[in-house]
Design a protein around this motif. Structure first.
Motif, PDB file in Angstrom:
ATOM      1  N   SER A 126       0.626  -1.392   0.216  1.00  0.00           N
ATOM      2  CA  SER A 126      -0.333   0.132  -0.155  1.00  0.00           C
ATOM      3  C   SER A 126       0.546   1.327   0.061  1.00  0.00           C
ATOM      4  CB  SER A 126      -0.630   0.420   1.234  1.00  0.00           C
ATOM      5  OG  SER A 126      -0.004   0.581   2.481  1.00  0.00           O
ATOM      6  N   THR A 127       1.654   1.263   0.595  1.00  0.00           N
ATOM      7  CA  THR A 127       2.963   2.359   0.867  1.00  0.00           C
ATOM      8  C   THR A 127       3.764   2.547  -0.288  1.00  0.00           C
ATOM      9  OG1 THR A 127       4.651   1.650   1.746  1.00  0.00           O
ATOM     10  CG2 THR A 127       2.533   2.394   3.553  1.00  0.00           C
ATOM     11  N   GLY A 128       4.331   1.163  -1.291  1.00  0.00           N
ATOM     12  CA  GLY A 128       4.987   1.071  -2.572  1.00  0.00           C
ATOM     13  C   GLY A 128       6.469   1.739  -1.830  1.00  0.00           C
ATOM     14  N   ARG A 129       6.734   1.623  -0.829  1.00  0.00           N
ATOM     15  CA  ARG A 129       8.214   1.016  -0.357  1.00  0.00           C
ATOM     16  C   ARG A 129       8.617   0.105  -0.120  1.00  0.00           C
ATOM     17  NH1 ARG A 129       6.642   3.000   6.079  1.00  0.00           N
ATOM     18  NH2 ARG A 129       8.252   1.806   5.590  1.00  0.00           N
ATOM     19  N   THR A 130       9.709  -0.570  -0.249  1.00  0.00           N
ATOM     20  CA  THR A 130      10.348  -1.620  -0.416  1.00  0.00           C
ATOM     21  C   THR A 130      10.214  -2.172   0.198  1.00  0.00           C
ATOM     22  OG1 THR A 130      12.990  -1.535   0.360  1.00  0.00           O
ATOM     23  CG2 THR A 130      12.239  -0.768  -2.493  1.00  0.00           C
ATOM     24  N   PRO A 131      10.476  -4.336   0.510  1.00  0.00           N
ATOM     25  CA  PRO A 131      10.653  -5.182   1.324  1.00  0.00           C
ATOM     26  C   PRO A 131      11.346  -4.416   2.224  1.00  0.00           C
ATOM     27  CG  PRO A 131       9.868  -5.763  -0.852  1.00  0.00           C
ATOM     28  CD  PRO A 131      10.144  -4.419  -0.905  1.00  0.00           C
ATOM     29  N   THR A 132      13.115  -3.941   2.169  1.00  0.00           N
ATOM     30  CA  THR A 132      13.850  -3.701   2.316  1.00  0.00           C
ATOM     31  C   THR A 132      13.916  -2.189   3.728  1.00  0.00           C
ATOM     32  OG1 THR A 132      15.419  -4.394   0.899  1.00  0.00           O
ATOM     33  CG2 THR A 132      16.273  -3.372   2.088  1.00  0.00           C
ATOM     34  N   GLU A 133      12.510  -1.987   3.244  1.00  0.00           N
ATOM     35  CA  GLU A 133      12.504  -0.437   4.222  1.00  0.00           C
ATOM     36  C   GLU A 133      11.712  -1.160   5.340  1.00  0.00           C
ATOM     37  OE1 GLU A 133      12.351   2.873   0.963  1.00  0.00           O
ATOM     38  OE2 GLU A 133      11.269   1.683   0.638  1.00  0.00           O
TER      39      GLU A 133
ATOM     40  N   GLU B 275      11.933  -1.112   8.770  1.00  0.00           N
ATOM     41  CA  GLU B 275      12.068  -0.144  10.348  1.00  0.00           C
ATOM     42  C   GLU B 275      11.278  -2.009  11.169  1.00  0.00           C
ATOM     43  OE1 GLU B 275       6.663   1.056   9.870  1.00  0.00           O
ATOM     44  OE2 GLU B 275       8.756   2.023   8.451  1.00  0.00           O
ATOM     45  N   LEU B 276      10.166  -2.857  11.269  1.00  0.00           N
ATOM     46  CA  LEU B 276      10.380  -3.584  11.851  1.00  0.00           C
ATOM     47  C   LEU B 276      10.809  -4.607  12.110  1.00  0.00           C
ATOM     48  CD1 LEU B 276       7.022  -4.806   9.349  1.00  0.00           C
ATOM     49  CD2 LEU B 276       6.666  -2.956  11.207  1.00  0.00           C
ATOM     50  N   GLY B 277      11.554  -4.713  11.868  1.00  0.00           N
ATOM     51  CA  GLY B 277      12.939  -5.438  12.860  1.00  0.00           C
ATOM     52  C   GLY B 277      12.646  -6.609  11.998  1.00  0.00           C
ATOM     53  N   VAL B 278      12.014  -7.274  11.036  1.00  0.00           N
ATOM     54  CA  VAL B 278      12.160  -8.433  10.379  1.00  0.00           C
ATOM     55  C   VAL B 278      13.619  -8.691   9.083  1.00  0.00           C
ATOM     56  CG1 VAL B 278       9.756  -8.397  10.958  1.00  0.00           C
ATOM     57  CG2 VAL B 278      10.439  -8.251   8.587  1.00  0.00           C
ATOM     58  N   SER B 279      12.689 -10.190   8.763  1.00  0.00           N
ATOM     59  CA  SER B 279      14.562 -10.243   7.444  1.00  0.00           C
ATOM     60  C   SER B 279      13.448  -9.919   6.232  1.00  0.00           C
ATOM     61  CB  SER B 279      14.744 -11.722   7.350  1.00  0.00           C
ATOM     62  OG  SER B 279      14.869 -12.220   6.412  1.00  0.00           O
ATOM     63  N   ALA B 280      15.063  -8.996   5.584  1.00  0.00           N
ATOM     64  CA  ALA B 280      14.059  -8.518   4.180  1.00  0.00           C
ATOM     65  C   ALA B 280      14.207  -9.712   3.269  1.00  0.00           C
ATOM     66  CB  ALA B 280      14.819  -7.489   3.687  1.00  0.00           C
ATOM     67  N   GLU B 281      14.747 -10.532   3.463  1.00  0.00           N
ATOM     68  CA  GLU B 281      14.545 -12.131   2.757  1.00  0.00           C
ATOM     69  C   GLU B 281      12.889 -12.365   3.037  1.00  0.00           C
ATOM     70  OE1 GLU B 281      17.587 -14.616   3.294  1.00  0.00           O
ATOM     71  OE2 GLU B 281      19.207 -12.803   2.878  1.00  0.00           O
ATOM     72  N   GLY B 282      12.577 -12.667   4.408  1.00  0.00           N
ATOM     73  CA  GLY B 282      11.715 -12.120   4.545  1.00  0.00           C
ATOM     74  C   GLY B 282      10.324 -12.693   4.788  1.00  0.00           C
ATOM     75  N   LEU B 283      10.288 -11.196   4.736  1.00  0.00           N
ATOM     76  CA  LEU B 283       9.406 -10.190   3.486  1.00  0.00           C
ATOM     77  C   LEU B 283       9.005 -10.268   2.464  1.00  0.00           C
ATOM     78  CD1 LEU B 283       7.310  -8.379   4.847  1.00  0.00           C
ATOM     79  CD2 LEU B 283       8.798  -6.516   4.697  1.00  0.00           C
ATOM     80  N   ARG B 284       9.752 -10.012   1.869  1.00  0.00           N
ATOM     81  CA  ARG B 284       9.954 -10.719   0.500  1.00  0.00           C
ATOM     82  C   ARG B 284       9.152 -11.853   0.068  1.00  0.00           C
ATOM     83  NH1 ARG B 284      14.709  -9.096   0.737  1.00  0.00           N
ATOM     84  NH2 ARG B 284      15.530  -7.670  -0.357  1.00  0.00           N
ATOM     85  N   ALA B 285       9.403 -12.913   0.589  1.00  0.00           N
ATOM     86  CA  ALA B 285       8.827 -14.569   0.626  1.00  0.00           C
ATOM     87  C   ALA B 285       7.394 -14.499   1.574  1.00  0.00           C
ATOM     88  CB  ALA B 285       9.198 -15.540   1.350  1.00  0.00           C
ATOM     89  N   TRP B 286       7.182 -13.376   2.020  1.00  0.00           N
ATOM     90  CA  TRP B 286       6.017 -12.714   2.269  1.00  0.00           C
ATOM     91  C   TRP B 286       4.948 -11.954   1.315  1.00  0.00           C
ATOM     92  CZ3 TRP B 286       6.290 -10.919   7.995  1.00  0.00           C
ATOM     93  CH2 TRP B 286       7.394 -11.686   8.734  1.00  0.00           C
ATOM     94  N   VAL B 287       5.394 -11.797   0.933  1.00  0.00           N
ATOM     95  CA  VAL B 287       5.000 -10.949  -0.104  1.00  0.00           C
ATOM     96  C   VAL B 287       4.589 -11.361  -1.424  1.00  0.00           C
ATOM     97  CG1 VAL B 287       4.750  -8.776  -1.920  1.00  0.00           C
ATOM     98  CG2 VAL B 287       5.688  -8.475   0.729  1.00  0.00           C
TER      99      VAL B 287
END
Length: 64
Positions: free
Chosen positions: A23-30, A34-46
């Motif tokens: 919804s924000t257009g921000r990257t998973p890394t950003e 901010e949330l203190g989680v793994s960027a790789e994990g968040l990319r997988a969730w997306v």
């Protein structure tokens, strides 16, 4: 010692994190930073969320 050592996150937390990316257009890394989680994990969730939702209103419009 082998195996994965990682945190477990609730389905609601994952959903909210994915929504922040989509919804924000921000990257998973950003968002991950901010949330203190793994960027790789968040990319997988997306990626999984997009797969679960199926084609969006603009995706596959030519395939009718």
């Amino acid at each position: 010692m082998s195996g994965k050592s990682g945190k477990r996150y609730t389905a609601e937390f994952k959903k909210d994190a994915v929504e922040l990316v989509l919804s924000t257009g921000r990257t998973p890394t950003e968002v991950a930073r901010e949330l203190g989680v793994s960027a790789e994990g968040l990319r997988a969730w997306v990626k999984q969320a997009k797969t679960d939702r199926g084609p969006g209103p603009c995706w596959g419009a030519d395939q009718r």
